[in-house]
Design an enzyme around this catalytic site. Structure first.
Site, PDB file in Angstrom:
ATOM      1  N   HIS A  68       0.836  -1.209   0.000  1.00 33.82           N
ATOM      2  CA  HIS A  68       0.000   0.000   0.000  1.00 33.82           C
ATOM      3  C   HIS A  68       0.864   1.250   0.000  1.00 33.82           C
ATOM      4  O   HIS A  68       0.573   2.239   0.679  1.00 33.82           O
ATOM      5  CB  HIS A  68      -0.958  -0.015   1.193  1.00 33.82           C
ATOM      6  CG  HIS A  68      -1.972  -1.094   1.115  1.00 33.82           C
ATOM      7  ND1 HIS A  68      -3.256  -0.900   0.639  1.00 33.82           N
ATOM      8  CD2 HIS A  68      -1.881  -2.410   1.415  1.00 33.82           C
ATOM      9  CE1 HIS A  68      -3.923  -2.040   0.691  1.00 33.82           C
ATOM     10  NE2 HIS A  68      -3.109  -2.976   1.134  1.00 33.82           N
ATOM     11  N   TYR A  95       3.224  -5.393  10.831  1.00 32.32           N
ATOM     12  CA  TYR A  95       3.087  -3.931  10.803  1.00 32.32           C
ATOM     13  C   TYR A  95       4.112  -3.278  11.726  1.00 32.32           C
ATOM     14  O   TYR A  95       4.613  -2.186  11.439  1.00 32.32           O
ATOM     15  CB  TYR A  95       1.660  -3.515  11.143  1.00 32.32           C
ATOM     16  CG  TYR A  95       0.630  -3.946  10.124  1.00 32.32           C
ATOM     17  CD1 TYR A  95      -0.672  -4.264  10.510  1.00 32.32           C
ATOM     18  CD2 TYR A  95       0.937  -4.082   8.786  1.00 32.32           C
ATOM     19  CE1 TYR A  95      -1.621  -4.680   9.583  1.00 32.32           C
ATOM     20  CE2 TYR A  95       0.002  -4.499   7.857  1.00 32.32           C
ATOM     21  CZ  TYR A  95      -1.275  -4.798   8.258  1.00 32.32           C
ATOM     22  OH  TYR A  95      -2.216  -5.217   7.345  1.00 32.32           O
TER      23      TYR A  95
HETATM   24  C1  HEM Z   1      -0.477 -11.711   6.524  1.00 33.28           C
HETATM   25  C2  HEM Z   1      -1.213 -10.889   5.772  1.00 33.28           C
HETATM   26  C3  HEM Z   1      -0.798  -9.469   5.547  1.00 33.28           C
HETATM   27  C4  HEM Z   1       0.454  -8.933   5.417  1.00 33.28           C
HETATM   28  C5  HEM Z   1       1.804  -9.637   5.450  1.00 33.28           C
HETATM   29  C6  HEM Z   1       0.282  -7.502   5.211  1.00 33.28           C
HETATM   30  C7  HEM Z   1       1.340  -6.622   5.034  1.00 33.28           C
HETATM   31  C8  HEM Z   1       1.200  -5.251   4.953  1.00 33.28           C
HETATM   32  C9  HEM Z   1       2.296  -4.299   5.053  1.00 33.28           C
HETATM   33  C10 HEM Z   1       3.768  -4.649   5.218  1.00 33.28           C
HETATM   34  C11 HEM Z   1       1.745  -3.056   4.967  1.00 33.28           C
HETATM   35  C12 HEM Z   1       2.479  -1.706   5.074  1.00 33.28           C
HETATM   36  C13 HEM Z   1       2.349  -1.300   6.566  1.00 33.28           C
HETATM   37  C14 HEM Z   1       3.129  -0.062   6.946  1.00 33.28           C
HETATM   38  O1  HEM Z   1       4.233   0.176   6.429  1.00 33.28           O
HETATM   39  O2  HEM Z   1       2.629   0.680   7.837  1.00 33.28           O
HETATM   40  C15 HEM Z   1       0.318  -3.225   4.828  1.00 33.28           C
HETATM   41  C16 HEM Z   1      -0.567  -2.187   4.726  1.00 33.28           C
HETATM   42  C17 HEM Z   1      -1.909  -2.377   4.684  1.00 33.28           C
HETATM   43  N1  HEM Z   1      -2.603  -3.571   4.825  1.00 33.28           N
HETATM   44 FE1  HEM Z   1      -1.832  -5.354   5.100  1.00 33.28          FE
HETATM   45  N2  HEM Z   1      -1.050  -7.192   5.224  1.00 33.28           N
HETATM   46  C18 HEM Z   1      -1.740  -8.372   5.426  1.00 33.28           C
HETATM   47  C19 HEM Z   1      -3.102  -8.559   5.513  1.00 33.28           C
HETATM   48  C20 HEM Z   1      -3.999  -7.534   5.360  1.00 33.28           C
HETATM   49  C21 HEM Z   1      -5.422  -7.706   5.439  1.00 33.28           C
HETATM   50  C22 HEM Z   1      -6.150  -9.011   5.715  1.00 33.28           C
HETATM   51  C23 HEM Z   1      -5.954  -6.461   5.240  1.00 33.28           C
HETATM   52  C24 HEM Z   1      -7.390  -6.023   5.215  1.00 33.28           C
HETATM   53  C25 HEM Z   1      -8.320  -6.472   5.904  1.00 33.28           C
HETATM   54  C26 HEM Z   1      -4.855  -5.520   5.048  1.00 33.28           C
HETATM   55  C27 HEM Z   1      -5.001  -4.177   4.832  1.00 33.28           C
HETATM   56  C28 HEM Z   1      -3.946  -3.284   4.725  1.00 33.28           C
HETATM   57  C29 HEM Z   1      -4.122  -1.846   4.512  1.00 33.28           C
HETATM   58  C30 HEM Z   1      -5.437  -1.118   4.335  1.00 33.28           C
HETATM   59  C31 HEM Z   1      -2.839  -1.300   4.480  1.00 33.28           C
HETATM   60  C32 HEM Z   1      -2.473   0.182   4.256  1.00 33.28           C
HETATM   61  C33 HEM Z   1      -2.316   0.857   5.590  1.00 33.28           C
HETATM   62  C34 HEM Z   1      -1.877   2.297   5.396  1.00 33.28           C
HETATM   63  O3  HEM Z   1      -2.538   2.996   4.606  1.00 33.28           O
HETATM   64  O4  HEM Z   1      -0.909   2.715   6.044  1.00 33.28           O
HETATM   65  N3  HEM Z   1      -3.681  -6.205   5.128  1.00 33.28           N
HETATM   66  N4  HEM Z   1       0.008  -4.569   4.810  1.00 33.28           N
END
Ligand code: HEM
Length: 328
Positions: free
Chosen positions: A52, A319
């Site tokens: 993202h 996170y």
């Molecule tokens: C094991 C599964 C997942 C992994 C490894 C993962 C990994 C990540 C990582 C590394 C980021 C960047 C976070 C940051 O730098 O602050 C991210 C952002 C995000 N993830 Fe996940 N994620 C996973 C599952 C999910 C699920 C299930 C959802 C939704 C229900 C989700 C929604 C989001 C959203 C909306 C962001 C953006 C947050 C922002 O705008 O700062 N993720 N994810």
């Protein structure tokens, strides 16, 4: 919201100190998840998100509807208006991805509570997730990485998808490009548990529904859209007034699975409207503003707690690693 108030809001939303200590195994899982996400995109820039990456922060408010307190004693569901920090994004680690090329979009948000605490929701424009467990998600990403263009068929990702009907379901649900971030619905996917003042508990799934309705672009309009079309459109839409959404929950019935993010509950389940989210304004210097912001989907509050989905712990761990990596 006064400048100082929002600066404080940003500080509050800025992950400072919110990361729960992860057990050793979970910390290792968090690192493995971070490493596999980082390998998706070798171009990740210092200080930017590995997933993202392309996104923008906005200010907003939430006003609970009168019926919200009947489901939960959580502070932001008791009536009144609380300030919010909201970030819209395209999934993936590429900052320059054209919005038309990424079907999965994020809406992450922090509700800033009167006592100085906060609670987050992290949502995708998808009602289910692509994998049922964190290990499957690692395998999915590794299969993607092992299937570069020109790979012989069946590729690793083709084999992975063939072996995972839940991933097939997810891919079949991918949506066309929305008219706007403000005309798409978003889902927090995992089950949460709400408790009201009388101690009654309900398993629920959050959804954010646009008051303007769900509107998609025609394929030819999407194909012709400029790379930052959704962000530009959101700025234009905000010039005409706040962008409104309904915060809702779908309430489980006995037997509905709460530990599998790939299985949706029947659409016939009761939907309760909890209030209105208003996106009110963009913030200055969005690239700087988003750096210290981190979201956490499983924070507990009186009346609101994460369910038993294994992703809560894994996501908290990845996170935390991601936040530390971009705020060294
Ligand atoms: C094991 C599964 C997942 C992994 C490894 C993962 C990994 C990540 C990582 C590394 C980021 C960047 C976070 C940051 O730098 O602050 C991210 C952002 C995000 N993830 Fe996940 N994620 C996973 C599952 C999910 C699920 C299930 C959802 C939704 C229900 C989700 C929604 C989001 C959203 C909306 C962001 C953006 C947050 C922002 O705008 O700062 N993720 N994810």
């Amino acid at each position: 919201m006064r400048k100082r108030g929002f600066a404080l809001a940003l500080l509050l939303a800025a992950g400072a100190g919110i990361w729960p200590a992860a057990g050793q195994n979970n910390e290792q899982l968090g690192q493995r998840l971070f490493d596999v996400m980082s390998r998706n995109n070798p171009e990740v820039l210092p200080g930017r998100r590995v997933n993202h990456a392309k996104g923008e922060v906005f200010k907003g408010t939430f006003t609970a509807s009168p019926g919200a307190a009947a489901l939960s004693k959580a502070p932001h569901l008791q009536g009144g208006t609380v300030p919010m920090v909201i970030r819209f994004s395209d999934s993936g680690g590429t900052l320059t991805v054209p919005d038309r090329a990424e079907p999965v979009h994020g809406m992450a948000m922090t509700f800033l509570l009167p006592d100085g605490s906060s609670t987050d929701l992290m949502c995708l424009n998808m009602p289910v997730f692509v994998s049922a467990t964190p290990e499957d998600f690692i395998a999915f990403n590794e299969a993607l990485q092992a299937s570069p263009p020109g790979s012989a068929s069946p590729t690793a990702i083709q084999r992975h998808v063939a072996a995972h009907p839940e991933t097939q379901r997810f891919l079949a649900m991918l949506k066309p490009m929305p008219e706007s971030f403000g005309t798409a619905s978003y889902f927090a996917i995992h089950a949460y548990r709400l408790t009201n003042a009388a101690g009654e508990r309900h398993d629920v799934r959050w959804r954010i529904v646009p008051e303007a309705g769900e509107l998609a672009r025609k394929p030819e309009d999407a194909a012709a859209s400029p790379p930052d079309a959704l962000f530009e459109e959101m700025h234009g839409r905000l010039d005409r007034g706040p962008v409104a959404f309904r915060l809702q929950v779908q309430v489980a019935e006995p037997g509905d699975p709460t530990d599998n993010a790939t299985i949706a509950w029947p659409e016939s389940r009761r939907i309760v409207d909890l209030g209105q989210i208003l996106v009110t304004a963009a913030v200055a210097n969005p690239a700087e503003a988003e750096k210290p912001i981190g979201f956490l989907p499983g924070k507990e509050l009186p009346g609101l707690e994460p369910g038993n989905d294994p992703f809560f712990a894994a996501r908290a761990a990845v996170y935390a690693v991601a936040f530390r990596a971009r705020n060294p």
